[in-house]
Write an enzyme that holds these catalytic residues in place. Structure first.
Site, short mmCIF file in Angstrom:
data_model
loop_
_atom_site.label_atom_id
_atom_site.label_comp_id
_atom_site.label_asym_id
_atom_site.label_seq_id
_atom_site.Cartn_x
_atom_site.Cartn_y
_atom_site.Cartn_z
N ASP A 140 0.60 -1.34 0.04
CA ASP A 140 0.01 -0.10 -0.03
C ASP A 140 0.99 1.26 0.02
OD1 ASP A 140 -3.15 1.15 0.93
OD2 ASP A 140 -1.16 2.26 1.75
N VAL A 168 -5.29 2.54 -0.09
CA VAL A 168 -5.30 1.73 -1.25
C VAL A 168 -5.54 0.23 -1.19
CG1 VAL A 168 -3.59 0.86 -3.18
CG2 VAL A 168 -3.43 3.40 -2.15
N ASP A 169 -5.24 -0.31 -0.11
CA ASP A 169 -5.75 -1.64 0.11
C ASP A 169 -7.10 -1.65 0.45
OD1 ASP A 169 -3.40 -2.97 0.10
OD2 ASP A 169 -2.93 -2.77 2.48
N ILE A 170 -7.78 -0.88 1.14
CA ILE A 170 -9.15 -0.73 1.40
C ILE A 170 -10.05 -0.56 0.03
CG2 ILE A 170 -11.00 0.47 2.47
CD1 ILE A 170 -9.27 -1.22 4.65
N GLY A 173 -9.76 -3.69 -2.14
CA GLY A 173 -11.01 -4.70 -1.51
C GLY A 173 -12.18 -4.25 -1.96
#
Length: 395
Positions: A140, A168-170, A173
């Site tokens: 991220d 960015v991960d969120i 997802g």
């Protein structure tokens, strides 16, 4: 009450945040998510901390509820065979291994669709499965830098700053969950599964929205504006007598109301501030005028007055204030679950509010391998086979 995704079986070979966040969304909506790890637990977040609650990582707890856990040694062929067996009856398989890993194990989409043509197969990688960087791992923080997000976050004085959470991960997802649900919906018509290629880099670039559009239209490289808005003024944080508040004026009528509320009616008719374009050009001068007037009252006094006049505004809360706020509590954004090791655990609730198929927390974030026998029994394995697999450290 059944969940919206009741009956959907998800084989979850992800770890850390982007993939687990996606599968938690699906699980909250009622899908049966089977979290696959190596024996002993291989999701790195299990050891990330502090804080821990009775030895259980807060980071792990944040994104793994409502799942069942099975441990499988994927370095052994018999372990890979277990995944193939589970994939035959799965609706979705999602993983975030590096590019080429699933192909090496013959657990890639082309291999698994031969045994389950209806499988929706989602990969999450740093840069996607095409392009010159496809074999690089993705993190991220690094993607925030490479995507331009950091270049527009912070102020000119601070230099580039990362966002306060792994956004960015969120986002990846969330995008993955949308893509999976779309593929499941399309499958109802075609009867076929498909492959989804999700990339942290793609999700980050997509999140640039109006900043990206500003550049693509004008050719001007965006700079950091701190808490200001590049296109709208006044739209920032401002100092009151006892602290700071946010004022987000979006049109000329709201600006006129703001001027009236703070006692500077004449400013609304000043040519320097008459239109948003003019206010953007004269932002610093306007900010000085507003902050001089805002010193006359406290944050709460201004918020109460502005709210009465429909002027968009709000306080800047600390995290403890957020989770004590009556609005957050009324929306059930804090839930409690009993965990066999951590005890009673508070988690962030689901933001998805469906009237008939309400998301709910039925399962605690699982202990590694907690449901291995249960899942394998449902898949047709005998108790004798399960015992042998355990003795041979395959599960």
């Amino acid at each position: 009450m059944k969940g919206a995704l009741e009956g959907v079986k998800v084989l979850d070979l992800t770890r850390v945040l982007a993939g687990p966040h996606c599968t938690m969304i699906l699980a909250d909506l009622g899908a049966d998510v089977m979290k696959v790890e190596a024996p002993g637990g291989s999701d790195e977040t299990r050891s990330w901390g502090p804080p821990f609650q009775n030895g259980v990582s807060a980071y792990y707890l944040c994104t793994n509820r409502n799942k069942r856990s099975i441990t499988v040694n994927l370095k052994i062929e018999e372990g890979k065979d277990i995944i193939r067996t589970l994939a035959k009856d799965a609706d979705v398989l999602i993983h975030n291994f590096k590019m080429g890993t699933m192909e090496k194990w013959l657990l890639d989409y082309n291999s698994l669709k031969k045994i389950n043509p209806k499988l929706v197969y989602c990969s999450i990688t740093g840069f996607g499965e095409t392009g010159p960087l496809k074999f690089l791992p993705g993190y991220d923080y690094i993607i925030q830098g490479m995507s331009g997000l950091m270049s527009i976050t912070g102020s000119e004085e601070s230099g580039p700053m990362k966002i306060g959470v792994a956004m960015v991960d969120i986002l990846t997802g969330l995008y993955a969950a949308i893509a999976i649900e779309a593929a499941l919906y399309e499958r109802e018509k075609s009867g076929e599964g498909q492959k989804i290629d999700m990339s942290l880099m793609d999700a980050a670039v997509s999140s640039l929205v109006n900043v990206a559009s500003n550049y693509l239209i004008s050719g001007d490289v965006p700079r950091r504006f701190g808490n200001d808005h590049p296109n709208i003024v006044p739209y920032s944080k401002f100092k009151a007598r006892d602290g700071e508040l946010i004022i987000a004026v979006g049109n000329n009528q709201q600006f006129a109301s703001l001027c009236e509320a703070v006692g500077i009616n004449e400013i609304a008719l000043d040519e320097r501030f008459l239109t948003n374009e003019a206010r953007v050009h004269n932002k610093q001068e306007l900010t000085k005028i507003l902050e001089k007037q805002l010193q006359l009252k406290t944050v709460n006094e201004w918020i109460e007055l502005f709210s009465q006049k429909n002027i968009p505004c709000g306080p800047i809360h600390t995290i403890d204030q957020v989770f004590d706020h009556p609005q957050v509590l009324a929306r059930e954004m804090v839930v409690e679950v009993d965990h066999p090791e951590a005890g009673k655990v508070k988690l962030v609730g689901s933001p998805l509010k469906l009237s008939r198929t309400k998301p709910k927390v039925d399962r605690h974030p699982p202990i590694a391998g907690e449901h291995t026998s249960e899942i394998l029994l449902q898949a047709g394995f005998s108790l004798k086979e399960i015992s042998r697999l355990k003795e041979n450290q395959i599960i």
